[in-house]
Each structure stands twice: as C-alpha cells, then as structure tokens.
Design a protein around this motif. Structure first.
Motif, short mmCIF file in Angstrom:
data_model
loop_
_atom_site.label_atom_id
_atom_site.label_comp_id
_atom_site.label_asym_id
_atom_site.label_seq_id
_atom_site.Cartn_x
_atom_site.Cartn_y
_atom_site.Cartn_z
N LEU A 1 -5.00 12.69 -7.37
CA LEU A 1 -4.46 11.84 -6.31
C LEU A 1 -5.57 11.41 -5.36
CD1 LEU A 1 -2.26 10.63 -4.45
CD2 LEU A 1 -1.85 12.94 -3.57
N ALA A 2 -6.42 12.36 -4.96
CA ALA A 2 -7.51 12.04 -4.04
C ALA A 2 -8.47 11.03 -4.64
CB ALA A 2 -8.24 13.32 -3.66
N LEU B 1 -9.18 7.15 -3.13
CA LEU B 1 -10.47 6.68 -2.67
C LEU B 1 -11.03 5.57 -3.56
CD1 LEU B 1 -12.25 9.91 -1.40
CD2 LEU B 1 -10.71 8.34 -0.21
N ASP B 2 -10.79 5.65 -4.85
CA ASP B 2 -11.24 4.58 -5.76
C ASP B 2 -10.60 3.25 -5.39
OD1 ASP B 2 -12.91 6.16 -7.28
OD2 ASP B 2 -11.43 6.52 -8.87
N ARG B 3 -9.28 3.26 -5.26
CA ARG B 3 -8.58 2.00 -5.03
C ARG B 3 -8.85 1.47 -3.61
NH1 ARG B 3 -8.20 3.67 -9.37
NH2 ARG B 3 -10.16 2.53 -9.31
N ALA B 4 -8.89 2.35 -2.63
CA ALA B 4 -9.16 1.90 -1.27
C ALA B 4 -10.56 1.32 -1.15
CB ALA B 4 -8.96 3.06 -0.29
N ALA B 5 -11.53 1.95 -1.81
CA ALA B 5 -12.90 1.45 -1.77
C ALA B 5 -13.01 0.07 -2.41
CB ALA B 5 -13.84 2.43 -2.46
N GLU B 6 -12.13 -0.18 -3.38
CA GLU B 6 -12.10 -1.49 -4.05
C GLU B 6 -11.32 -2.53 -3.25
OE1 GLU B 6 -12.12 0.44 -8.57
OE2 GLU B 6 -10.31 -0.48 -7.73
N GLY B 7 -10.65 -2.11 -2.18
CA GLY B 7 -9.86 -3.03 -1.38
C GLY B 7 -8.50 -3.32 -1.95
N ALA C 1 -2.45 1.39 -14.87
CA ALA C 1 -3.17 0.15 -15.09
C ALA C 1 -4.29 -0.03 -14.07
CB ALA C 1 -2.21 -1.04 -15.04
N ALA C 2 -4.10 0.54 -12.87
CA ALA C 2 -5.10 0.44 -11.82
C ALA C 2 -6.16 1.53 -11.91
CB ALA C 2 -4.42 0.50 -10.45
#
Length: 334
Positions: A194-195, A199-205, A280-281
C-alpha cells in the motif's frame, strides 16, 4: 521528493514514512508528538490539527507530496488541505468502507459512496469520516488528490491485531478452530505494498480513487492459516469447520475470527472488490508467505500488538479460548 506525512506513527503512516526514507526522500512528519519517535533522518513538526492554530507549524513549508491517513472529523482534512494547498499532490488514505450499503460483489470505484460533508465536525462514524475526508481533499486539490481506498490491511506493525491474533493462537498449538471453507478467497493488502503504491502514484501526479487491495483470491483462508502454521513452527492442528455452526453459536466474523467473512455474509463484498484499476496503475501484492513471515518476526521482536495511535479499536479481536473449545467439541472436531 519532499514528503510531508500527516501523522506517521500509526500502522499505515509508519510504513509510508519508512518507504519514503528507503527511497532517499526528504521526509517530514507532522503530529502531536505523543506516540513514538521519528526514524533517524526524519524531521518532526509538532501540532494538533484539531486545535485552534494547531496547523501553525506547517506555515511556510514547501512539499512535493502530502500523505494523510486521518480517520476523524472530515473538517480536519479540509483545514489541513487548505493550509497545504501549495503542495504538489495530496494523497489521502481512505477505506473501502466509504461505499454505501448494500455493496454489490465486484464493486469498483464507481460504486455509490456514503453521504458526507467536508466540513463535518463529527467523528462518530468511520465510513462518513473517510468519505468526508475524500471530499475535503478533492475540494481543495482537485485532480491533484489521490484517494487510496484500502481494504483489509495486514503486515508488520499491524495495530488492530487480526493477523497477530492468528499467529499467537496457532503458536499455542493444539486443535484450532479453522473457519471454512478452506478455499474461501481472501482479499487484503500488505501495508508495505500500500505504501509503495501510494508514493509511486502520488510522485507521478496520479489523482482519483483506487481500491487498493489484492485481487480476490490472492490467498485463501486455507493458504493463510497453513502459512501461519508453517511460519510459527507450531504443532497446531487446523480443524476446518463449516460456517453454519460457527455463526449459529453467535461467533462474529471479522472480529471473533479475524479476516474471515463467510459466503453470503452482508460484508462479504469487502473481499470481492474490483481492483483492476489499481493493478493497471501498477499495484503489486507480495505472496502471503512474505506477509505472514514478516509479521511473525516483527511480533516476536516487539512482543505485543501496539496500541493504535489514532482512534481505538471498538471490538475485541479474537475468539475466547473457552468458546473455541466448546465449538470444537460441539462439532466433533477434537
């Protein structure tokens, strides 16, 4: 990346802080400073987000990403988001509990969410609090708000005690009431996965809502409990028992027998969610052996499940030994 973690001492918050540190990010925690100490290299800002001027320590800060796990009154999320509107992205760790009952099996992110207001000052309803928190984050950050609707969360540091209870119970050995069917699919997410996804998706915007939990059947009750037996090295004997006599005895799924939600139960949907958008993300979920093994090693090290840093658990987790023995005897499983 400059990460601001609102909270950071509880189960999920600690995992997100640890993941940020592992990546070499600059990590700051904002909390009251009453639960635990920040890891080495992590800066702490003190404040009580529910108090007048409680967000003053955030003034003048500059962060690429804010992560918020708050599960109290939605107004606190709104106020924090407004104070941090200059941040690049706001990730709010929500819950699949936001979906309005009855929830159909296979529900995706488009399912109806409970009614909630972003300025609600109440904190007496978990689903409404999380839904209001989602609304608050979205009202301020718009497409820069990432909503992480977590399902059942397991892994090292768990402060509810579901997997730790099974580990401790099996470690005691003897006949163990194993709620059937053994091939019942279990859907959960390891807190570390989950963590990483957050962080991956948030860093990608990336913004929007995601059901963040494994695919249904990532494991089964049989696989989970067999792994618990193997990990603990116990001589425990799993006595698989049909749901009917367990339920007839008044045993409460999820709380008395953690993780277990039998077929036909009104909350069975919690382990039958559609998660294809998250996969998918980029969501990846580690095998059950990794979650069970690492949780056992953590539990052996700390000795006991820590108290929750946020709101307390309202229900006692785990089945009383006398009730378990009676059920086993009644079912002829001893």
């Amino acid at each position: 990346m400059r990460l601001l973690m609102l909270g950071g001492t509880g189960f999920v918050g600690s995992a997100i802080v640890a993941e940020g540190v592992r990546r070499g990010w600059t990590v700051t925690m904002f909390n009251r400073g009453v639960h635990g100490d920040p890891p080495p290299g992590v800066h702490r800002l003190r404040g009580d987000r529910t108090a007048p001027d409680g967000l003053a320590a955030l003034a003048g800060g500059d962060w690429d990403l804010v992560v918020d796990t708050w599960d109290g009154m939605p107004r606190a999320v709104r106020d924090a988001a407004r104070a941090l509107r200059s941040a690049g992205h706001y990730a709010y760790v929500s819950s699949c509990s936001v979906y309005a009952m009855p929830v159909p099996a296979g529900a995706g992110e488009e399912a109806t969410v409970v009614e909630a207001a972003s300025d609600d000052p109440r904190d007496d309803d978990y689903a409404r609090c999380k839904a209001g928190g989602e609304r608050a984050a979205t009202e301020v950050f718009g497409e820069r708000a990432l909503l992480l609707r977590a399902g059942l969360i397991l892994g090292p540091g768990e402060d509810v005690g579901r997997l730790p209870w099974w580990l401790r119970r099996v470690a005691r050995g003897g006949d163990v009431l194993a709620p059937g069917p053994a091939d019942l699919p279990v859907q959960y997410v390891d807190v570390r996965d989950l963590a990483a996804f957050a962080l991956d998706r948030a860093a990608e915007g990336v913004g929007g809502a995601f059901n963040v939990v494994s695919r249904p059947g990532h494991s089964t009750m049989g696989e989970l409990l067999s792994e618990v037996v193997a990990t603990t090295g116990s001589d425990a004997r799993l006595r698989w028992t049909d749901p009917e006599p367990i339920l007839a005895a008044g045993v409460e799924p999820w709380n008395d027998l953690p993780v277990w939600i039998p077929p036909g139960h009104e909350y069975r949907w919690l382990q039958e969610l559609d998660v294809e958008r998250a996969y998918a993300a980029g969501l990846t979920c580690r095998p059950v052996a990794g979650t069970v093994g690492d949780t056992w090693r953590w539990l052996d090290r700390v000795g006991t499940v820590p108290p929750r840093a946020g709101r307390p658990v309202r229900a006692t987790i785990g089945l009383d030994p006398a009730r378990e023995a009676a059920l086993l005897a009644a079912a002829g499983r001893t």
